[in-house]
Design a protein around this motif. Structure first.
Motif, PDB file in Angstrom:
ATOM      1  N   MET A   8      -7.564  -6.762  12.549  1.00 52.54           N
ATOM      2  CA  MET A   8      -6.663  -7.396  11.575  1.00 52.54           C
ATOM      3  C   MET A   8      -5.229  -7.094  11.972  1.00 52.54           C
ATOM      4  N   GLY A   9      -4.418  -8.120  12.152  1.00 56.21           N
ATOM      5  CA  GLY A   9      -3.065  -7.925  12.627  1.00 56.21           C
ATOM      6  C   GLY A   9      -2.099  -7.562  11.526  1.00 56.21           C
ATOM      7  N   TYR A  10      -0.868  -7.360  11.934  1.00 56.55           N
ATOM      8  CA  TYR A  10       0.175  -7.034  10.977  1.00 56.55           C
ATOM      9  C   TYR A  10       0.583  -8.294  10.227  1.00 56.55           C
ATOM     10  N   ASP A  11       1.002  -8.146   9.023  1.00 59.80           N
ATOM     11  CA  ASP A  11       1.310  -9.302   8.186  1.00 59.80           C
ATOM     12  C   ASP A  11       2.304  -8.863   7.127  1.00 59.80           C
ATOM     13  N   ARG A  12       2.829  -9.851   6.379  1.00 56.49           N
ATOM     14  CA  ARG A  12       3.760  -9.528   5.314  1.00 56.49           C
ATOM     15  C   ARG A  12       3.035  -8.808   4.180  1.00 56.49           C
ATOM     16  N   GLN A  13       3.812  -8.122   3.376  1.00 54.78           N
ATOM     17  CA  GLN A  13       3.235  -7.351   2.287  1.00 54.78           C
ATOM     18  C   GLN A  13       2.654  -8.254   1.203  1.00 54.78           C
ATOM     19  N   THR A  14       1.613  -7.768   0.566  1.00 50.20           N
ATOM     20  CA  THR A  14       1.086  -8.389  -0.641  1.00 50.20           C
ATOM     21  C   THR A  14       0.958  -7.282  -1.682  1.00 50.20           C
ATOM     22  N   TYR A  15       0.717  -7.674  -2.927  1.00 47.88           N
ATOM     23  CA  TYR A  15       0.565  -6.650  -3.961  1.00 47.88           C
ATOM     24  C   TYR A  15      -0.559  -5.687  -3.599  1.00 47.88           C
ATOM     25  N   ARG A  16      -1.697  -6.222  -3.156  1.00 44.98           N
ATOM     26  CA  ARG A  16      -2.852  -5.368  -2.851  1.00 44.98           C
ATOM     27  C   ARG A  16      -2.508  -4.349  -1.769  1.00 44.98           C
ATOM     28  N   ARG A  17      -1.850  -4.807  -0.707  1.00 40.65           N
ATOM     29  CA  ARG A  17      -1.520  -3.903   0.394  1.00 40.65           C
ATOM     30  C   ARG A  17      -0.508  -2.852  -0.046  1.00 40.65           C
ATOM     31  N   ARG A  18       0.477  -3.271  -0.846  1.00 42.18           N
ATOM     32  CA  ARG A  18       1.456  -2.301  -1.340  1.00 42.18           C
ATOM     33  C   ARG A  18       0.789  -1.259  -2.216  1.00 42.18           C
ATOM     34  N   LYS A  19      -0.110  -1.712  -3.095  1.00 43.04           N
ATOM     35  CA  LYS A  19      -0.784  -0.789  -4.004  1.00 43.04           C
ATOM     36  C   LYS A  19      -1.632   0.211  -3.233  1.00 43.04           C
ATOM     37  N   ILE A  20      -2.403  -0.258  -2.268  1.00 45.90           N
ATOM     38  CA  ILE A  20      -3.227   0.635  -1.451  1.00 45.90           C
ATOM     39  C   ILE A  20      -2.339   1.578  -0.650  1.00 45.90           C
ATOM     40  N   GLY A  21      -1.283   1.036  -0.037  1.00 41.79           N
ATOM     41  CA  GLY A  21      -0.389   1.857   0.780  1.00 41.79           C
ATOM     42  C   GLY A  21       0.299   2.942  -0.023  1.00 41.79           C
ATOM     43  N   ASP A  22       0.821   2.583  -1.200  1.00 42.02           N
ATOM     44  CA  ASP A  22       1.472   3.585  -2.050  1.00 42.02           C
ATOM     45  C   ASP A  22       0.491   4.683  -2.450  1.00 42.02           C
ATOM     46  N   SER A  23      -0.753   4.286  -2.733  1.00 46.10           N
ATOM     47  CA  SER A  23      -1.765   5.268  -3.125  1.00 46.10           C
ATOM     48  C   SER A  23      -2.098   6.207  -1.976  1.00 46.10           C
ATOM     49  N   LEU A  24      -2.253   5.652  -0.766  1.00 42.43           N
ATOM     50  CA  LEU A  24      -2.572   6.492   0.388  1.00 42.43           C
ATOM     51  C   LEU A  24      -1.438   7.479   0.675  1.00 42.43           C
ATOM     52  N   ARG A  25      -0.204   7.013   0.554  1.00 50.17           N
ATOM     53  CA  ARG A  25       0.930   7.915   0.779  1.00 50.17           C
ATOM     54  C   ARG A  25       0.930   9.031  -0.267  1.00 50.17           C
ATOM     55  N   MET A  26       0.671   8.670  -1.517  1.00 52.35           N
ATOM     56  CA  MET A  26       0.664   9.668  -2.590  1.00 52.35           C
ATOM     57  C   MET A  26      -0.437  10.703  -2.363  1.00 52.35           C
ATOM     58  N   PHE A  27      -1.637  10.242  -1.971  1.00 51.45           N
ATOM     59  CA  PHE A  27      -2.742  11.176  -1.729  1.00 51.45           C
ATOM     60  C   PHE A  27      -2.393  12.124  -0.582  1.00 51.45           C
ATOM     61  N   ARG A  28      -1.824  11.561   0.491  1.00 50.93           N
ATOM     62  CA  ARG A  28      -1.474  12.392   1.655  1.00 50.93           C
ATOM     63  C   ARG A  28      -0.424  13.432   1.285  1.00 50.93           C
ATOM     64  N   GLU A  29       0.620  12.984   0.594  1.00 49.97           N
ATOM     65  CA  GLU A  29       1.698  13.910   0.258  1.00 49.97           C
ATOM     66  C   GLU A  29       1.246  14.982  -0.731  1.00 49.97           C
ATOM     67  N   VAL A  44     -11.781  11.788   3.396  1.00 49.38           N
ATOM     68  CA  VAL A  44     -11.079  12.872   4.089  1.00 49.38           C
ATOM     69  C   VAL A  44     -10.027  13.500   3.180  1.00 49.38           C
ATOM     70  N   TYR A  45      -9.364  12.664   2.376  1.00 53.67           N
ATOM     71  CA  TYR A  45      -8.331  13.163   1.460  1.00 53.67           C
ATOM     72  C   TYR A  45      -8.930  13.807   0.205  1.00 53.67           C
ATOM     73  N   GLY A  46     -10.243  13.727   0.058  1.00 53.88           N
ATOM     74  CA  GLY A  46     -10.895  14.362  -1.088  1.00 53.88           C
ATOM     75  C   GLY A  46     -10.663  13.636  -2.403  1.00 53.88           C
ATOM     76  N   VAL A  47     -10.486  12.319  -2.333  1.00 55.83           N
ATOM     77  CA  VAL A  47     -10.294  11.526  -3.560  1.00 55.83           C
ATOM     78  C   VAL A  47     -11.679  11.217  -4.133  1.00 55.83           C
ATOM     79  N   THR A  48     -12.009  11.822  -5.251  1.00 56.36           N
ATOM     80  CA  THR A  48     -13.366  11.697  -5.800  1.00 56.36           C
ATOM     81  C   THR A  48     -13.418  10.900  -7.099  1.00 56.36           C
ATOM     82  N   ASP A  49     -12.270  10.573  -7.684  1.00 51.97           N
ATOM     83  CA  ASP A  49     -12.251   9.831  -8.947  1.00 51.97           C
ATOM     84  C   ASP A  49     -12.887   8.451  -8.734  1.00 51.97           C
ATOM     85  N   ASP A  50     -14.012   8.204  -9.382  1.00 49.32           N
ATOM     86  CA  ASP A  50     -14.763   6.961  -9.159  1.00 49.32           C
ATOM     87  C   ASP A  50     -13.946   5.727  -9.508  1.00 49.32           C
ATOM     88  N   LEU A  51     -13.169   5.778 -10.595  1.00 47.04           N
ATOM     89  CA  LEU A  51     -12.390   4.618 -11.013  1.00 47.04           C
ATOM     90  C   LEU A  51     -11.292   4.319 -10.001  1.00 47.04           C
TER      91      LEU A  51
END
Length: 285
Positions: A1-22, A63-70
């Motif tokens: 899957m190539g690079y593409d412009r942002q969408t709400y879904r991608r922003r939401k997933i990306g923000d969440s991954l950054r938050m989990f990592r930090e 890997v990040y240990g995110v276990t919350d099912d919701l």
């Protein structure tokens, strides 16, 4: 899957991954070593510039240990939806990215709650009414976008009414939406008849907020609450202005909009009374 412009879904997933990592105190470099993937790849995910496969997302969450099912279910659902093709992609190069992105979320919604005080909502607009709205809109005045393309796009959005399982829809329209003569009397007669026909659909609950209702919690303008994903896993509020659109998904803020919408429904006319109200205005045209 190539690079593409942002969408709400991608922003939401990306923000969440950054938050989990930090929250784990990991730099991108350290996280990439744990995940066994390139920093360019992880950065693209976190910045919302690249779609992520559900299985790759699941691995990162593990890997990040995110276990919350919701939390996991919401993100995995967004990842799966974001990889689906849809009719809206035919408009990718012809309309603003945010407009197309909203249509993709709307198409994936299991429930839609809408407050529109001044105009008939786009999902219920008759073609000539839509033409009048789009031709005289501020966005049309400031851009060279083709009006017929926007009308076609709006009518394509309405195809979700004819799906085997359309989303449940609850709409509150303000009285001005019925009285503002968009396109003239003939167009308004056609539009009001369409509202009556659509209000008979089992998935649609249409209510009118009359002038007589007085003060109400929708004074800041129109908004749409989308229940995105299976069984509305994630509620997202979409808000539009003349110059931009944005999404609200912070739970406390979404709750505020849900409470406001519930109050609007309480003070609006019932479904039966709303139909009679529309019929009365139609008889005056």
């Amino acid at each position: 899957m190539g690079y593409d412009r942002q969408t709400y879904r991608r922003r939401k997933i990306g923000d969440s991954l950054r938050m989990f990592r930090e929250s784990l105190g990991l730099t991108q470099t350290a996280a990439c070593r744990l995940l066994d993937r390139s920093q360019a790849s992880l950065s693209a995910y976190e910045n919302g510039h690249r779609a992520i496969r559900p299985r790759d997302l699941k691995h990162i969450l593990d890997v990040y240990g995110v276990t919350d099912d919701l939390v996991r279910s919401r993100l995995l659902s967004l990842a799966a939806q974001g990889r689906q093709d849809g009719w809206w992609h035919d408009f990718d190069e012809r309309l603003a990215p945010g407009v197309v992105d909203f249509a993709s979320l709307e198409a994936d919604a299991s429930s839609v709650r809408m407050f529109q005080p001044l105009l008939v909502h786009g999902l219920l607009q008759e073609e000539d009414y839509a033409r009048a709205v789009i031709a005289d809109s501020g966005s049309a005045l400031r851009s060279s976008r083709d009006i017929e393309t926007e009308i076609s796009f709006r009518l394509h959005r309405q195809r979700l009414h004819d799906r085997e399982q359309p989303p449940t829809m609850s709409l509150v329209l303000g009285e001005p939406a019925l009285r503002q003569a968009m396109g003239g009397a003939a167009v308004m007669r056609s539009q009001l008849r369409k509202l009556l026909v659509m209000s008979d659909r089992p998935h649609i609950d249409l209510q009118i907020l009359p002038f007589a209702a007085g003060a109400h919690p929708g004074g800041d303008g129109p908004f749409t609450i989308l229940g995105v994903g299976p069984e509305g896993l994630l509620d997202v509020v979409a808000i539009d202005s003349l110059t931009r659109s944005w999404y609200v998904d912070e739970p406390s803020d979404v709750d505020h909009y849900c409470e406001a919408f519930d109050r609007l429904r309480e003070i609006a006319l019932s479904g039966t009374d709303s139909r009679e109200f529309i019929e009365r205005i139609l008889s005056e045209l």
